[in-house]
Each structure stands twice: as C-alpha cells, then as structure tokens.
Scaffold this motif. Structure first.
Motif, mmCIF file in Angstrom:
data_model
loop_
_atom_site.group_PDB
_atom_site.id
_atom_site.type_symbol
_atom_site.label_atom_id
_atom_site.label_comp_id
_atom_site.label_asym_id
_atom_site.label_seq_id
_atom_site.Cartn_x
_atom_site.Cartn_y
_atom_site.Cartn_z
ATOM 1 N N MET A 18 -8.050 7.896 -0.903
ATOM 2 C CA MET A 18 -9.278 8.299 -1.601
ATOM 3 C C MET A 18 -9.069 9.603 -2.384
ATOM 4 O O MET A 18 -9.591 9.758 -3.492
ATOM 5 N N TRP A 19 -8.300 10.510 -1.817
ATOM 6 C CA TRP A 19 -7.980 11.771 -2.499
ATOM 7 C C TRP A 19 -7.247 11.483 -3.801
ATOM 8 O O TRP A 19 -7.545 12.096 -4.838
ATOM 9 N N LEU A 20 -6.302 10.548 -3.783
ATOM 10 C CA LEU A 20 -5.599 10.170 -5.001
ATOM 11 C C LEU A 20 -6.558 9.588 -6.030
ATOM 12 O O LEU A 20 -6.427 9.849 -7.225
ATOM 13 N N GLY A 21 -7.531 8.802 -5.562
ATOM 14 C CA GLY A 21 -8.529 8.248 -6.479
ATOM 15 C C GLY A 21 -9.344 9.341 -7.161
ATOM 16 O O GLY A 21 -9.645 9.245 -8.357
ATOM 17 N N LYS A 25 -4.124 0.973 -13.180
ATOM 18 C CA LYS A 25 -3.666 -0.355 -12.739
ATOM 19 C C LYS A 25 -3.012 -0.289 -11.363
ATOM 20 O O LYS A 25 -3.234 -1.168 -10.531
ATOM 21 N N LEU A 26 -2.228 0.736 -11.129
ATOM 22 C CA LEU A 26 -1.614 0.890 -9.807
ATOM 23 C C LEU A 26 -2.694 1.064 -8.746
ATOM 24 O O LEU A 26 -2.669 0.394 -7.711
ATOM 25 N N TYR A 27 -3.648 1.939 -8.999
ATOM 26 C CA TYR A 27 -4.684 2.235 -8.011
ATOM 27 C C TYR A 27 -5.628 1.050 -7.796
ATOM 28 O O TYR A 27 -5.878 0.639 -6.669
ATOM 29 N N TRP A 55 0.843 -1.209 0.000
ATOM 30 C CA TRP A 55 0.000 0.000 0.000
ATOM 31 C C TRP A 55 0.871 1.249 0.000
ATOM 32 O O TRP A 55 0.646 2.193 -0.771
ATOM 33 N N MET A 56 1.882 1.253 0.870
ATOM 34 C CA MET A 56 2.766 2.418 0.953
ATOM 35 C C MET A 56 3.503 2.642 -0.365
ATOM 36 O O MET A 56 3.678 3.790 -0.783
ATOM 37 N N ALA A 57 3.912 1.571 -1.023
ATOM 38 C CA ALA A 57 4.575 1.719 -2.320
ATOM 39 C C ALA A 57 3.665 2.480 -3.285
ATOM 40 O O ALA A 57 4.110 3.403 -3.975
ATOM 41 N N GLY A 58 2.398 2.107 -3.315
ATOM 42 C CA GLY A 58 1.449 2.796 -4.183
ATOM 43 C C GLY A 58 1.211 4.235 -3.768
ATOM 44 O O GLY A 58 1.129 5.130 -4.611
ATOM 45 N N LEU A 59 1.106 4.462 -2.463
ATOM 46 C CA LEU A 59 0.876 5.825 -1.966
ATOM 47 C C LEU A 59 2.059 6.739 -2.270
ATOM 48 O O LEU A 59 1.892 7.950 -2.433
ATOM 49 N N PHE A 60 3.258 6.167 -2.324
ATOM 50 C CA PHE A 60 4.429 6.960 -2.693
ATOM 51 C C PHE A 60 4.518 7.154 -4.202
ATOM 52 O O PHE A 60 4.926 8.217 -4.678
#
Length: 153
Positions: A110-113, A61-63, A27-32
C-alpha cells in the motif's frame, strides 16, 4: 463429523498451496521491482517529460495488473490454507510471526501505491537512496516468513 467446507479445503490443499506459492512469487517480484523502478524514475527522469509518462505507465501496469491481483490471490489462498484442517498449529509462534510479516508486507504494498500516486501528481519528495533502502524491506520480511514456515518454531 461431516463438514463440506473443511472437506473441500482438505481435498483442495495441493491446489491451494500451489496457487498460493505462485501468487507469492508474482507478488514478491513486483514488491522487489517497483521500488527499483522508482529509483530510476527519481534519478533519471524530469517531472512532466515524455520519459516521466513512460515510467508512470510502467509503474501503473506493474502495480495494477500484476501486484494487486497477486496480493489478492496471496490473501485468498493463504486464508484457505489457514482454515485447512491440520495445517496450522496455533500453539506455536510461527503462525503469528508469519502473519505479522504478511501484514507488514501488505502495508509495504500500500505504501508503494501511495508513492506511485505522488509520482503521478509530480509531488515525490523521496530520493533514490530512500527507495533503495525501502527496497530491502520485502527481503527482510520474506526471510521472516520463510524461516517461520520452514522451521515452525
């Protein structure tokens, strides 16, 4: 007193903790990474061109395939840990600081989404600098979480 659920949680503790840590790492990898992709998307791509489509596929795909399943796993295994007997001392501050940081991290997810949907619609108004600044938020929240869990203040 025999409680099969609590007994199961206690017996599964090493597995639950391991799976929780693995989910947190992904999850952190994606958030970064997703905000960093947004930086390059904003700074190097014109709306509607072929590269725009490529970036949108990468972001989707990442999200959808990494970040969302990881978020769900973090919450499931994290809640299992919370309910495992003897793991959380509710008379200390750390569960509350960690919990607040996790809620903030979930908000950021969610903000990133929502930002991803703006790229899809071609309505993104944020600059690369804005995404770079927001990219620091998961680091700050991670520090709160790790220090809360390790020091248990």
């Amino acid at each position: 007193m025999f409680d099969p659920i609590l007994d199961f949680l206690a017996a599964a503790y090493p597995w639950t903790k391991s799976l929780h840590i693995i989910a947190v790492l992904t999850w952190m990898a994606g958030l970064f990474y997703l905000p960093r992709i947004f930086v390059y998307h904003v700074e190097r791509v014109e709306v509607g061109d072929k590269t725009d489509e490529i970036f949108q596929v990468m972001e989707m795909k990442l999200y959808r395939y990494i970040m969302n399943p990881s978020l769900i796993a973090v919450w499931i295994f994290g809640l299992m840990l919370v309910f495992t007997p003897g793991i959380v001392d509710w008379f200390t501050i750390w569960p509350y600081t960690k919990g607040a940081a996790i809620i903030a991290m979930t908000w950021f997810h969610m903000w990133l989404g929502l930002r991803r949907k703006e790229f899809i619609a071609g309505t993104n108004t944020r600059s690369g600098k804005a995404y770079r600044m927001m990219n620091e938020l998961p680091t700050l929240l991670m520090l709160v979480i790790v220090f809360s869990v390790i020091f248990k203040f």
